[in-house]
Motif scaffolding. Structure first.
Motif, PDB file in Angstrom:
ATOM      1  N   LEU A 216      49.571  42.296  43.233  1.00 35.14           N
ATOM      2  CA  LEU A 216      49.832  42.456  44.772  1.00 35.14           C
ATOM      3  C   LEU A 216      49.540  43.930  45.033  1.00 35.14           C
ATOM      4  O   LEU A 216      50.177  44.969  44.746  1.00 35.14           O
ATOM      5  CB  LEU A 216      51.194  41.857  44.833  1.00 35.14           C
ATOM      6  CG  LEU A 216      51.501  41.729  46.443  1.00 35.14           C
ATOM      7  CD1 LEU A 216      52.626  40.638  46.701  1.00 35.14           C
ATOM      8  CD2 LEU A 216      52.086  42.951  47.030  1.00 35.14           C
TER       9      LEU A 216
ATOM     10  N   THR B 163      46.678  39.687  47.631  1.00 36.51           N
ATOM     11  CA  THR B 163      47.122  39.142  46.360  1.00 36.51           C
ATOM     12  C   THR B 163      46.112  38.461  45.705  1.00 36.51           C
ATOM     13  O   THR B 163      45.463  37.940  46.168  1.00 36.51           O
ATOM     14  CB  THR B 163      48.429  38.212  46.652  1.00 36.51           C
ATOM     15  OG1 THR B 163      49.384  38.682  47.363  1.00 36.51           O
ATOM     16  CG2 THR B 163      48.869  37.571  45.352  1.00 36.51           C
TER      17      THR B 163
ATOM     18  N   ARG C 262      45.588  36.311  42.242  1.00 39.34           N
ATOM     19  CA  ARG C 262      46.410  35.507  40.914  1.00 39.34           C
ATOM     20  C   ARG C 262      45.277  34.721  40.171  1.00 39.34           C
ATOM     21  O   ARG C 262      44.285  34.349  40.784  1.00 39.34           O
ATOM     22  CB  ARG C 262      47.068  34.446  41.580  1.00 39.34           C
ATOM     23  CG  ARG C 262      48.329  34.918  42.361  1.00 39.34           C
ATOM     24  CD  ARG C 262      49.456  33.867  42.820  1.00 39.34           C
ATOM     25  NE  ARG C 262      48.670  32.742  43.306  1.00 39.34           N
ATOM     26  CZ  ARG C 262      49.579  32.026  44.275  1.00 39.34           C
ATOM     27  NH1 ARG C 262      50.662  31.999  44.694  1.00 39.34           N
ATOM     28  NH2 ARG C 262      48.809  30.652  44.776  1.00 39.34           N
TER      29      ARG C 262
END
Length: 120
Positions: free
Chosen positions: A63, A108, A110
């Motif tokens: 992040l 972000t 992921r």
């Protein structure tokens, strides 16, 4: 091969999928579809917070603060991102939540892209 190219604006595109620009949730055949990684452009008003903790995390996440002041809650630790470019990375198995101390924009990333985790 122009059909394998997408040009957009994160501020315009992000609201259509809760901020997510790339991941498993984009239609198969869309260049933004990926089962390997997810990318989110998060715009959060001051006081915005995750409704509940993510538990049993199966992904690694990065992040990065673009603007504002943003707090990431991890077990036994709070990480405050206050300068543009500040970032935090957490791995699989690390529960987390977040809170926007000021109006904030965060990016972000992921991986892998795993269905689930959406708060109803």
């Amino acid at each position: 091969m122009t059909e394998n190219v997408y040009v957009g604006n994160a501020g315009v595109d992000a609201p259509g999928d809760r901020g997510w620009l790339l991941g498993h949730f984009k239609p198969v055949g869309d260049v933004r579809h990926s089962e390997d990684v997810e990318i989110k452009w998060g715009v959060h008003p001051r006081g915005d917070e995750r409704a509940e903790w993510v538990r049993g995390e199966k992904r690694t996440a990065l992040l990065v603060l673009i603007s504002g002041r943003f707090r990431v809650e991890l077990p036994g630790r709070s990480v405050v991102l206050s300068e543009q470019g500040d970032y935090v990375v957490w791995g699989q198995g690390v529960d987390h939540s977040w809170y926007a101390e000021e109006e904030s924009v965060v990016l972000t990333v992921r991986w892998p892209s795993v269905p689930g985790y959406a708060v109803a």
